[in-house]
Design an enzyme around this catalytic site. Structure first.
Site, PDB file in Angstrom:
ATOM      1  N   SER A  37     -48.424  11.696  57.826  1.00 40.56           N
ATOM      2  CA  SER A  37     -48.653  12.096  56.452  1.00 40.56           C
ATOM      3  C   SER A  37     -49.025  13.578  56.372  1.00 40.56           C
ATOM      4  O   SER A  37     -48.236  14.416  56.788  1.00 40.56           O
ATOM      5  CB  SER A  37     -49.729  11.191  55.840  1.00 40.56           C
ATOM      6  N   ASP A  75     -41.143   5.073  50.648  1.00 39.47           N
ATOM      7  CA  ASP A  75     -42.368   5.856  50.787  1.00 39.47           C
ATOM      8  C   ASP A  75     -42.123   7.220  50.137  1.00 39.47           C
ATOM      9  O   ASP A  75     -41.413   8.063  50.674  1.00 39.47           O
ATOM     10  CB  ASP A  75     -42.727   6.033  52.267  1.00 39.47           C
ATOM     11  N   HIS A  93     -46.732   3.532  51.973  1.00 45.08           N
ATOM     12  CA  HIS A  93     -47.267   4.592  52.832  1.00 45.08           C
ATOM     13  C   HIS A  93     -48.423   4.126  53.713  1.00 45.08           C
ATOM     14  O   HIS A  93     -48.655   4.684  54.782  1.00 45.08           O
ATOM     15  CB  HIS A  93     -47.720   5.750  51.943  1.00 45.08           C
TER      16      HIS A  93
END
Length: 315
Positions: A155, A251, A278
């Site tokens: 991320s 996502d 996610h």
């Protein structure tokens, strides 16, 4: 024209809300001027006995680290996704084979629509993460010129890791000398917010969308503290073939709709509110490859790289 601008603004605000509610995001453009990587530099025949053969640099995602966390034994968030990889590597390999270093940084994402949210701005968070990660590589290379590198992130940490790879592969920013880019064994990205399909080895299943920072890059600084930085200049350069990317379909951090269809983008973003893709890369619910979850796949990939890495002499 005004309607299109309004729709783009809606996309940006919805994306912010998604991130703050549990999704996570990207990192800044590395500074410096690009140069063309050349052949490996002349290196010594041995390095200090306390140098690891491999430095495994791990960058956690949003809310999964802290500025004062212990990089050798991180405890800021025991549920950090990347701990599933880094902890297993520490158990498998002695420190002489690989130093597993988890970058400590603020790892926050302030919601600009909430006046009571006192977290660090996304821009400040990712900048700190990038500088600390780059600093660890720089200091290690100065002391241990034969050490190789495995870089991984999730991320916000994936964008930081990807930006490091881009800087190294394009001879930019002084992270590693251009002639030493071959010391990078591999770069593993999970949910990269600056992902461009085809710019790296995309591990299937791989969706067609781009990273949110690319999808929304035309908005610049529309949302205070959240700069959408767009694609990486020069891509990954000379390390392109060493970069692997995992992105679950749906996502929105790495599989975002493009703004060429603003209405469709808004609908897809709103539809993701009840689909927390996610947060579930440690499960096979939204992404798996030959039965392996994203973290299991990344662990096996990194284990193989470390196993096969050269074993430099020590003095």
């Amino acid at each position: 024209m005004l309607a299109a601008v309004a729709l783009l603004a809606i996309i940006a605000i919805v994306l912010v809300v998604l991130w703050v509610q549990g999704l996570r995001g990207g990192a800044p453009q590395p500074p410096g001027t690009s140069t063309t990587p050349s052949t490996p530099s002349t290196r010594p025949e041995a390095q200090s006995a306390d140098c690891p053969d491999v430095l495994t640099l791990v960058v956690p995602g949003t809310w999964e680290s802290a500025a004062d966390d212990d990089p050798d034994n991180p405890t800021a968030n025991p549920r950090s996704l990347m701990l599933r990889v880094s902890s297993a590597l520490k158990e498998q390999f002695p420190e002489s084979r690989t130093e597993v270093y988890t970058v400590p940084y603020v790892a926050q994402f302030r919601n600009p629509t909430n006046l009571n949210d006192h977290q660090a701005d996304y821009n400040d968070s990712r900048t700190q993460g990038y500088k600390r990660a780059a600093g660890k590589i720089i200091s290690t290379h100065e002391r241990c010129p034969l050490t190789r590198y495995v870089i991984m992130g999730f991320s916000q940490g994936a964008v930081i890791s990807g930006d490091l790879a881009s800087a190294i592969g394009n001879g930019r920013g002084g992270v590693l000398p251009a002639e030493d880019a071959d010391l990078v064994l591999g770069v593993g990205l999970i949910a990269d917010g600056r992902r461009q399909p085809g710019d790296q080895r995309d591990i299937t299943p791989s969706p067609p969308g781009v990273g949110a920072e690319i999808s929304l890059s035309g908005m610049g600084t529309l949302v205070p503290g959240i700069t959408m930085t767009g694609p990486r200049t020069g891509g990954f350069g000379s390390v392109r073939d060493k970069v692997v990317s995992i992105c679950a379909p749906g996502d929105l951090i790495c599989d975002a709709p493009t703004v060429t269809n603003p209405l469709g983008a808004v609908n897809q973003l709103l539809g993701a509110l009840n689909n927390p893709v996610h947060a579930l890369y440690a499960t096979p619910r939204y992404w798996s490859h030959d039965g392996a979850t994203a973290t299991q796949w990344m662990l096996g990939w990194s284990q193989n790289l470390i196993d096969a890495a050269p074993r430099p002499a020590h003095n």
